[in-house]
Motif scaffolding. Structure first.
Motif, mmCIF file in Angstrom:
data_model
loop_
_atom_site.group_PDB
_atom_site.id
_atom_site.type_symbol
_atom_site.label_atom_id
_atom_site.label_comp_id
_atom_site.label_asym_id
_atom_site.label_seq_id
_atom_site.Cartn_x
_atom_site.Cartn_y
_atom_site.Cartn_z
ATOM 1 N N ASP A 150 16.436 -0.039 1.212
ATOM 2 C CA ASP A 150 15.825 1.157 1.801
ATOM 3 C C ASP A 150 14.674 1.666 0.930
ATOM 4 N N LEU A 151 14.924 1.708 -0.374
ATOM 5 C CA LEU A 151 13.871 2.200 -1.276
ATOM 6 C C LEU A 151 12.675 1.249 -1.265
ATOM 7 N N LYS A 152 12.989 -0.057 -1.195
ATOM 8 C CA LYS A 152 11.920 -1.054 -1.154
ATOM 9 C C LYS A 152 11.045 -0.815 0.079
ATOM 10 N N LYS A 153 11.703 -0.608 1.203
ATOM 11 C CA LYS A 153 10.984 -0.372 2.451
ATOM 12 C C LYS A 153 10.143 0.909 2.355
ATOM 13 N N PHE A 154 10.746 1.929 1.763
ATOM 14 C CA PHE A 154 10.047 3.204 1.611
ATOM 15 C C PHE A 154 8.788 3.012 0.751
ATOM 16 N N LEU A 155 8.938 2.262 -0.345
ATOM 17 C CA LEU A 155 7.795 2.008 -1.230
ATOM 18 C C LEU A 155 6.727 1.198 -0.489
ATOM 19 N N GLU A 156 7.187 0.185 0.246
ATOM 20 C CA GLU A 156 6.235 -0.657 0.983
ATOM 21 C C GLU A 156 5.483 0.151 2.041
ATOM 22 N N ASN A 157 6.193 1.057 2.687
ATOM 23 C CA ASN A 157 5.532 1.923 3.678
ATOM 24 C C ASN A 157 4.449 2.795 3.040
ATOM 25 N N ASN A 158 4.582 2.995 1.732
ATOM 26 C CA ASN A 158 3.588 3.809 1.036
ATOM 27 C C ASN A 158 2.652 2.951 0.172
ATOM 28 N N ASP A 159 2.458 1.716 0.621
ATOM 29 C CA ASP A 159 1.480 0.802 0.000
ATOM 30 C C ASP A 159 1.829 0.328 -1.397
ATOM 31 N N PHE A 160 3.107 0.319 -1.732
ATOM 32 C CA PHE A 160 3.508 -0.294 -2.992
ATOM 33 C C PHE A 160 4.231 -1.604 -2.682
ATOM 34 N N ALA A 161 4.145 -2.543 -3.623
ATOM 35 C CA ALA A 161 4.784 -3.844 -3.383
ATOM 36 C C ALA A 161 5.706 -4.196 -4.548
ATOM 37 N N PRO A 162 6.904 -3.577 -4.572
ATOM 38 C CA PRO A 162 7.815 -3.868 -5.686
ATOM 39 C C PRO A 162 8.395 -5.268 -5.589
ATOM 40 N N LYS A 163 8.725 -5.834 -6.744
ATOM 41 C CA LYS A 163 9.466 -7.096 -6.787
ATOM 42 C C LYS A 163 10.942 -6.730 -6.938
ATOM 43 N N GLN A 164 11.798 -7.614 -6.474
ATOM 44 C CA GLN A 164 13.226 -7.302 -6.492
ATOM 45 C C GLN A 164 13.981 -8.338 -7.301
ATOM 46 N N VAL A 165 14.943 -7.882 -8.098
ATOM 47 C CA VAL A 165 15.748 -8.821 -8.869
ATOM 48 C C VAL A 165 17.144 -8.219 -9.039
ATOM 49 N N ARG A 166 18.148 -9.081 -9.194
ATOM 50 C CA ARG A 166 19.502 -8.574 -9.421
ATOM 51 C C ARG A 166 19.826 -8.737 -10.897
ATOM 52 N N ARG A 167 20.321 -7.661 -11.508
ATOM 53 C CA ARG A 167 20.607 -7.737 -12.941
ATOM 54 C C ARG A 167 21.917 -6.985 -13.231
#
Ligand SMILES: [Zn+2]
Length: 297
Positions: A150-167
């Motif tokens: 959800d946060l990733k989508k929210f960021l993407e909707n606001n023109d950010f492109a986060p990378k995702q990793v599991r740690r």
């Protein structure tokens, strides 16, 4: 103090003026805590000021104040101990406590002005940033998979492109590009830190240029030294074979100047000759001496 806690303390001083932004910021802080359910509303943080902010924000919805516990010497845990209070917190943001997964309720971020406030709250709860002296890295560490999406989508909707990793069983959204980190800091309202970041970038750039130039100069210097060493070895070889005295005057003079002045550049040798000789003339003749020496066994 780490760069992260400096940034968080700075963010804590920003008080949103619009009620919509205040709600969004509180939501970000509470939603991205350790617990946000009927069973647990809590935050775990290394930052005492963030713990106090959480206590204050959650406390506004509660009958009795949330408590701060010192989990370890470095960690604070804030929790809402009473179930009714936890439900009040959840109700304030449109949850009734029966949700099976922790998801974002987008209606709590009503206007464009709220985006930065929400991210500020989320960052306070689960964000970290590296000191830009090391490398550029900003991340949100989210405890649940769906919430992370959800946060990733929210960021993407606001023109950010986060990378995702599991740690370590947690879900991490991170940024490495300076421009994106600058934009995130700007939207969160940390303009002081954007300036600091830009300063470091400029400084690093200058330092890299200086290092590149020094490396280049060293490489050239090494080449010159290597050539002089080879020339001297050749001349000494000719000397050992008793050939120096039979050389034409010009070559003999150059050979002697080189032996006496190992640190001279070709131009300096040329200047020291009688009459002076050009750099390329010296180069040519020293080459000839080396060729002669190479032919000897
Ligand atoms: Zn707003």
């Amino acid at each position: 103090m780490s760069f992260s806690s400096d940034l968080k303390e700075d963010l804590l001083h920003i008080a949103p003026t619009n009620p919509c932004c205040l709600l969004a910021q509180s939501y970000g802080l509470l939603l991205f805590g350790r617990g946000f359910s009927a069973g647990e509303v809590s935050l775990s943080t290394e930052n005492e000021a963030v713990a106090q902010a959480y206590q204050y924000v959650a406390g506004r919805f509660c009958a009795s104040a949330p408590r701060i516990l010192r989990a370890t010497t470095r960690k604070y845990k804030v929790e809402v101990p009473d179930r009714q209070d936890r439900l009040r917190v959840l109700n304030a943001f449109g949850y009734d406590g029966t949700e099976r997964a922790r998801r974002m309720n987008w209606s709590n971020i009503q206007e464009d002005c709220c985006v930065g406030a929400f991210l500020r709250g989320a960052f306070l709860a689960c964000g970290t940033i590296n000191s830009p002296e090391k490398n550029y890295h900003l991340e949100f560490v989210v405890p649940h998979y769906n919430l992370c999406l959800d946060l990733k989508k929210f960021l993407e909707n606001n023109d950010f492109a986060p990378k995702q990793v599991r740690r370590n069983g947690l879900y991490v959204l991170y940024f490495k590009k300076t421009e994106e980190i600058q934009n995130l800091l700007t939207i969160m309202g940390a303009s002081k830190f954007v300036m600091e970041l830009i300063d470091v970038i400029i400084y690093k750039d200058i330092r890299n240029n200086v290092n590149r130039r020094l490396n280049f100069e060293n490489a050239n210097l090494n080449k010159t030294v290597d050539a002089a060493v080879r020339q001297i070895e050749s001349i000494e070889k000719l000397q050992k074979h008793g050939l120096l005295s039979s050389l034409p005057d010009e070559l003999r003079e150059i050979a002697q100047l080189r032996l006496l002045n190992p640190d001279y550049s070709l131009r300096q040798i040329g200047d020291a000759m009688q009459p002076p000789m050009s750099r390329s003339g010296v180069h040519h003749r020293l080459g000839k001496l080396c060729d002669m020496a190479d032919k000897l066994t």
